[in-house]
Design a protein around this motif. Structure first.
Motif, PDB file in Angstrom:
ATOM      1  N   CYS A 249       0.834  -1.196   0.000  1.00 12.06           N
ATOM      2  CA  CYS A 249       0.000   0.000   0.000  1.00 12.06           C
ATOM      3  C   CYS A 249       0.874   1.253   0.000  1.00 12.06           C
ATOM      4  O   CYS A 249       0.630   2.206  -0.758  1.00 12.06           O
ATOM      5  N   SER A 252       2.614   1.679  -3.448  1.00  5.20           N
ATOM      6  CA  SER A 252       1.720   2.199  -4.490  1.00  5.20           C
ATOM      7  C   SER A 252       1.499   3.705  -4.304  1.00  5.20           C
ATOM      8  O   SER A 252       1.438   4.461  -5.273  1.00  5.20           O
ATOM      9  N   HIS A 253       1.418   4.121  -3.054  1.00  2.00           N
ATOM     10  CA  HIS A 253       1.271   5.559  -2.765  1.00  2.00           C
ATOM     11  C   HIS A 253       2.516   6.332  -3.211  1.00  2.00           C
ATOM     12  O   HIS A 253       2.408   7.416  -3.809  1.00  2.00           O
ATOM     13  N   VAL A 288      -2.052   2.296 -11.959  1.00  3.11           N
ATOM     14  CA  VAL A 288      -1.552   2.313 -10.568  1.00  3.11           C
ATOM     15  C   VAL A 288      -2.706   2.555  -9.595  1.00  3.11           C
ATOM     16  O   VAL A 288      -2.796   1.910  -8.545  1.00  3.11           O
ATOM     17  N   GLN A 292      -3.839   0.119  -6.630  1.00  4.77           N
ATOM     18  CA  GLN A 292      -3.883   0.621  -5.261  1.00  4.77           C
ATOM     19  C   GLN A 292      -5.258   0.402  -4.642  1.00  4.77           C
ATOM     20  O   GLN A 292      -5.371   0.011  -3.467  1.00  4.77           O
ATOM     21  N   LEU A 296      -5.938  -1.746  -1.225  1.00  2.00           N
ATOM     22  CA  LEU A 296      -6.629  -1.178  -0.069  1.00  2.00           C
ATOM     23  C   LEU A 296      -7.851  -2.007   0.319  1.00  2.00           C
ATOM     24  O   LEU A 296      -8.123  -2.213   1.507  1.00  2.00           O
ATOM     25  N   TRP A 321       0.267  -6.492  -8.949  1.00  3.51           N
ATOM     26  CA  TRP A 321       1.459  -5.630  -8.949  1.00  3.51           C
ATOM     27  C   TRP A 321       2.109  -5.635 -10.332  1.00  3.51           C
ATOM     28  O   TRP A 321       2.529  -4.573 -10.841  1.00  3.51           O
TER      29      TRP A 321
END
Length: 328
Positions: A249, A252-253, A288, A292, A296, A321
């Motif tokens: 997580c 990805s952020h 992306v 994400q 989440l 991914w």
């Protein structure tokens, strides 16, 4: 007696110094900042027969019984097994305790941690005791995720926000708690613990830096097609599932952040900076965001203790991914 952490001093003076106490407190804040210790310290102070200022004396009959774990007017409610929910039958035992008369003639004190481990039925079973506890009873509720609590639970408690220590406070405390590590290693741990010093110590005891090295190396091999999702899912068998989802997580952020800012100082820890930068450059932002959102959603299921097939979930995680690099 529970440890008194330096960053809690002002809140402790305010809380323990009261002449009158609420019937229920909700101590909430990030995990790993000492909320449980503060609740135990307050429990000892409330039960003490000869308190010394804002602290329990540690020597009276009540303090000695509490220290021995045999105080008749103290009830601790927590999951019977780690990462399991608090059952409604456990709450019913608590309710039976609350209606009894205090055996030492003083207060009865209940400690519940973590409160969010109660399901809806268990939470509802607690409401009557929260609203009108019998006699001089104080309930201390500890929550790491107050957003998961029923509004009816929160509204019946006096809420006490426990602040996270400053970076300087955390670094100073960790230097004493983990003197065998150097400053860089302690700072890495603190980053992995989202700034919570007690969590950093806990992660160190679990071997988190070795686990992190295993995972980051695996992600690099996955991108280079040197290992498959199924191989990595098996290799990561001993890494906590929530920890894995926290890392993915976060990554990805960081990818999205770099795509928007091109700020190389915001690429996170050194072990994944080049990978984050590479994925940010090779992936479409829309893809992306999709990945994400999926991460989440699955993380929420893991956090909610859903019954999941670990290997299949990790294979799906790694497949998603890789989708960031898909050309279509």
């Amino acid at each position: 007696m529970a440890e008194a952490y330096p960053w809690q001093q002002a809140l402790w003076q305010q809380l323990a110094g009261r002449s009158q106490h609420a019937h229920a407190y909700l101590l909430h804040g990030p995990q790993g900042i000492g909320k449980r210790a503060m609740a135990e310290r307050l429990m000892a102070r409330l039960l003490c027969q000869q308190p010394q200022g804002v602290d329990a004396c540690g020597q009276c009959k009540s303090c000695l019984l509490l220290k021995a774990g045999s105080h008749p007017d103290n009830f601790v409610l927590e999951p019977e097994e780690a990462d399991k929910p608090i059952k409604v039958d456990q709450v019913r035992d608590l309710v039976s305790f609350v209606v009894q008369t205090a055996q030492l003639g003083g207060r009865k004190v209940v400690l519940i941690e973590p409160v969010e481990a109660m399901n809806v039925n268990a939470s509802n079973a607690l409401l009557k005791s929260l609203e009108e506890p019998s006699g001089d009873t104080v309930l201390l509720l500890v929550s790491h995720q107050p957003s998961r609590l029923l509004p009816t639970i929160k509204s019946r408690c006096q809420q006490v926000a426990c602040a996270q220590p400053t970076l300087a406070q955390s670094q100073a405390w960790l230097a004493t708690a983990l003197p065998e590590l150097d400053q860089v290693e302690r700072d890495e741990l603190l980053t992995l613990a989202a700034g919570s010093p007690l969590m950093a110590v806990n992660l160190q005891s679990q071997g988190v830096r070795e686990q992190r090295a295993l995972v980051t190396e695996g992600v690099k091999k996955l991108i280079k097609q040197q290992q498959s999702p199924s191989q990595l899912a098996e290799a990561w068998n001993n890494v906590p599932l929530l920890l894995l989802f926290d890392w993915f997580c976060d990554w990805s952020h960081l990818i999205l952040r770099y795509q928007l800012t091109q700020d190389e100082d915001g690429l996170g820890l050194a072990d994944m900076r080049k990978v984050i930068q590479y994925l940010a450059q090779k992936s479409r932002q829309g893809r992306v965001l999709e990945v994400q959102a999926w991460i989440l959603e699955q993380r929420q299921k893991v956090q909610g203790k859903a019954n999941l097939n670990r290997v299949l979930l990790l294979e799906a995680l790694l497949a998603h991914w890789l989708q960031m690099l898909a050309t279509r």
